[in-house]
Write an enzyme that holds these catalytic residues in place. Structure first.
Site, PDB file in Angstrom:
ATOM      1  CB  SER A  20      -0.932   0.051   1.992  1.00 30.20           C
ATOM      2  OG  SER A  20      -1.547   1.289   1.326  1.00 30.20           O
ATOM      3  CE1 TYR A  22      -3.646  -2.477   4.566  1.00 34.35           C
ATOM      4  CE2 TYR A  22      -3.403  -0.059   4.835  1.00 34.35           C
ATOM      5  CZ  TYR A  22      -3.838  -1.061   4.121  1.00 34.35           C
ATOM      6  OH  TYR A  22      -3.572  -1.759   2.526  1.00 34.35           O
TER       7      TYR A  22
HETATM    8  P1  NAP Z   1     -11.833  -6.141  -1.314  1.00 35.94           P
HETATM    9  O1  NAP Z   1     -12.187  -5.893  -1.798  1.00 35.94           O
HETATM   10  O2  NAP Z   1     -12.283  -5.870   0.142  1.00 35.94           O
HETATM   11  O3  NAP Z   1     -10.309  -7.261  -1.011  1.00 35.94           O
HETATM   12  C1  NAP Z   1      -9.763  -8.404  -0.176  1.00 35.94           C
HETATM   13  C2  NAP Z   1      -9.929  -9.628  -0.898  1.00 35.94           C
HETATM   14  O4  NAP Z   1      -8.661  -9.835   0.202  1.00 35.94           O
HETATM   15  C3  NAP Z   1     -10.992  -9.989  -0.364  1.00 35.94           C
HETATM   16  O5  NAP Z   1     -11.233 -11.448  -2.007  1.00 35.94           O
HETATM   17  C4  NAP Z   1     -11.344 -11.388   1.189  1.00 35.94           C
HETATM   18  O6  NAP Z   1     -11.812 -12.307   0.994  1.00 35.94           O
HETATM   19  C5  NAP Z   1      -9.387 -11.644   0.670  1.00 35.94           C
HETATM   20  N1  NAP Z   1      -9.383 -11.495   2.353  1.00 35.94           N
HETATM   21  C6  NAP Z   1      -8.811 -10.618   3.720  1.00 35.94           C
HETATM   22  N2  NAP Z   1      -8.983 -11.349   4.369  1.00 35.94           N
HETATM   23  C7  NAP Z   1      -8.487 -12.825   4.040  1.00 35.94           C
HETATM   24  C8  NAP Z   1      -7.731 -14.008   4.530  1.00 35.94           C
HETATM   25  N3  NAP Z   1      -7.757 -13.807   6.252  1.00 35.94           N
HETATM   26  N4  NAP Z   1      -7.341 -15.187   3.982  1.00 35.94           N
HETATM   27  C9  NAP Z   1      -7.974 -14.967   2.767  1.00 35.94           C
HETATM   28  N5  NAP Z   1      -8.657 -14.100   1.854  1.00 35.94           N
HETATM   29  C10 NAP Z   1      -9.139 -12.619   2.904  1.00 35.94           C
HETATM   30  O7  NAP Z   1     -10.258  -4.855  -1.072  1.00 35.94           O
HETATM   31  P2  NAP Z   1      -8.299  -4.874  -1.643  1.00 35.94           P
HETATM   32  O8  NAP Z   1      -8.750  -3.044  -1.818  1.00 35.94           O
HETATM   33  O9  NAP Z   1      -8.957  -5.268  -3.068  1.00 35.94           O
HETATM   34  O10 NAP Z   1      -7.568  -5.497  -1.040  1.00 35.94           O
HETATM   35  C11 NAP Z   1      -6.056  -5.852  -1.911  1.00 35.94           C
HETATM   36  C12 NAP Z   1      -5.066  -5.034  -1.683  1.00 35.94           C
HETATM   37  O11 NAP Z   1      -5.201  -4.130  -1.555  1.00 35.94           O
HETATM   38  C13 NAP Z   1      -5.235  -5.715   0.517  1.00 35.94           C
HETATM   39  O12 NAP Z   1      -3.754  -6.448   0.792  1.00 35.94           O
HETATM   40  C14 NAP Z   1      -5.072  -4.507   0.727  1.00 35.94           C
HETATM   41  O13 NAP Z   1      -4.858  -3.476   2.145  1.00 35.94           O
HETATM   42  C15 NAP Z   1      -4.223  -3.545  -0.590  1.00 35.94           C
HETATM   43  N6  NAP Z   1      -4.928  -2.286  -0.769  1.00 35.94           N
HETATM   44  C16 NAP Z   1      -6.078  -1.863  -1.110  1.00 35.94           C
HETATM   45  C17 NAP Z   1      -6.034  -0.728  -1.432  1.00 35.94           C
HETATM   46  C18 NAP Z   1      -7.615   0.118  -1.949  1.00 35.94           C
HETATM   47  O14 NAP Z   1      -7.543   1.167  -1.879  1.00 35.94           O
HETATM   48  N7  NAP Z   1      -7.853  -0.434  -2.311  1.00 35.94           N
HETATM   49  C19 NAP Z   1      -4.738   0.468  -1.638  1.00 35.94           C
HETATM   50  C20 NAP Z   1      -3.453   0.114  -0.662  1.00 35.94           C
HETATM   51  C21 NAP Z   1      -3.883  -1.423  -0.366  1.00 35.94           C
HETATM   52  P3  NAP Z   1     -13.202 -11.828   1.642  1.00 35.94           P
HETATM   53  O15 NAP Z   1     -13.675 -11.909   0.569  1.00 35.94           O
HETATM   54  O16 NAP Z   1     -13.568 -13.318   1.406  1.00 35.94           O
HETATM   55  O17 NAP Z   1     -13.132 -11.093   2.208  1.00 35.94           O
END
Ligand code: NAP
Length: 277
Positions: A137, A150
């Site tokens: 991130s 985080y």
């Molecule tokens: P998201 O739509 O909430 O997706 C998160 C994914 O991770 C979902 O498929 C979720 O599965 C899975 N997950 C969460 N906890 C888990 C666990 N214990 N074991 C297996 N799977 C798990 O959010 P996203 O933004 O795409 O997140 C993906 C990554 O990007 C994360 O690492 C997040 O920190 C990072 N990120 C996001 C942003 C942003 O602005 N969106 C910015 C920087 C970094 P379920 O559906 O089962 O919950």
């Protein structure tokens, strides 16, 4: 390396993981995605019969990870690319947030990712090829009040990625830490855990940050499909970067941080250098 690859992506039910899986499938790659329910497994596999595979795995089920990876290697084929995407955000003032929330944050965002890397490395090392992408991130470079756990987890994953990259480069394996800015995923919505407020002294610093995040959720600047295309470009590169920022917000904020850091180093340079000898 063949242009059609097998990607193992954690967390393909929504957000970046889902977008990357769909773009990779559209580019004729094979994708094995991890999900957390049988329903999500069926849903993912229905995207592309014969090239979209799902496995039910919570990345904190550390005992199960090696077996799942070995089974994928045997039944689907050699994993060319691991994308550690599964993760979530914990929001809460540090003094108010129990250590159990920190442990959970690090279990998912750090220990889960490391366990996945340790699972694929024996196979990649034997083949002398492979690419690991860790979704960190901009919060792994810059910080905000109210997301200490985080940011800590993402700084940890940035450091681990960079150091691991140095260990495995000569073995033909690349490691890229991908640091997105704010994107339109479920991150700040259904996926975020929020510690309840309890100490009024933090109202002034924290409440505006929480309010702004809630208001921005779903309207963030970044498009996950474009992030997916950027990641596919890094995957296709013969010389993938150790760090890849995604989004103009990440670019501006990380550059500002580096420049402020440099300024502070200069201001204290004499004291810093005074300790030798
Ligand atoms: P998201 O739509 O909430 O997706 C998160 C994914 O991770 C979902 O498929 C979720 O599965 C899975 N997950 C969460 N906890 C888990 C666990 N214990 N074991 C297996 N799977 C798990 O959010 P996203 O933004 O795409 O997140 C993906 C990554 O990007 C994360 O690492 C997040 O920190 C990072 N990120 C996001 C942003 C942003 O602005 N969106 C910015 C920087 C970094 P379920 O559906 O089962 O919950």
């Amino acid at each position: 390396m063949a242009s059609n690859k097998i990607l193992l992506i954690t967390g393909v039910s929504s957000g970046f993981g889902r977008a990357l899986a769909q773009e990779a499938l559209a580019a004729d790659h094979t994708v094995v995605g991890t999900v957390r329910s049988e329903e999500a497994k069926r849903d993912f596999q229905s995207l592309a019969a014969g090239s979209a595979y799902a496995r039910v795995l919570d990345v904190t089920d550390f005992e199960a990870i090696d077996g799942v990876i070995a089974e994928i290697e045997q039944s689907v084929g050699p994993i060319d690319v691991l994308v550690n995407n599964a993760g979530y955000g914990h929001e809460g003032v540090m003094e108010e947030s129990p250590l159990s929330e920190m442990r959970r944050q690090f279990d998912v965002n750090v220990f889960g990712a490391v366990a996945m890397m340790k699972g694929v490395l024996p196979f990649m090392r034997t083949r002398r090829r492979g690419h690991i992408l860790n979704i960190t991130s901009m919060g792994g470079h810059i910080t905000l009040p109210g997301i200490t756990y985080y940011c800590g987890s993402k700084f940890a994953l940035e450091g681990i990625s960079e150091a691991l990259g140095k260990e495995v480069k000569a073995l033909g394996i690349a490691v890229t830490a991908v640091a997105p800015g704010s994107f339109r995923t479920d991150w700040a919505g259904r996926s975020m855990t929020r510690t309840p407020r309890s100490i009024a002294d933090y109202d002034a610093i924290f409440d505006p940050v929480r309010k702004a995040r809630e208001e921005k959720s779903g309207k963030q600047l970044g498009d996950p499909v474009k992030a997916a295309r950027a990641m596919l470009a890094a995957i296709a590169s013969d010389h993938p970067p150790a760090h890849l920022l995604l989004g103009s917000d990440a670019l501006t904020l990380v550059r500002a941080k580096l420049s402020a850091f440099d300024k502070e180093i200069r201001a204290w340079e004499t004291v810093t250098a005074s300790t030798d000898g």
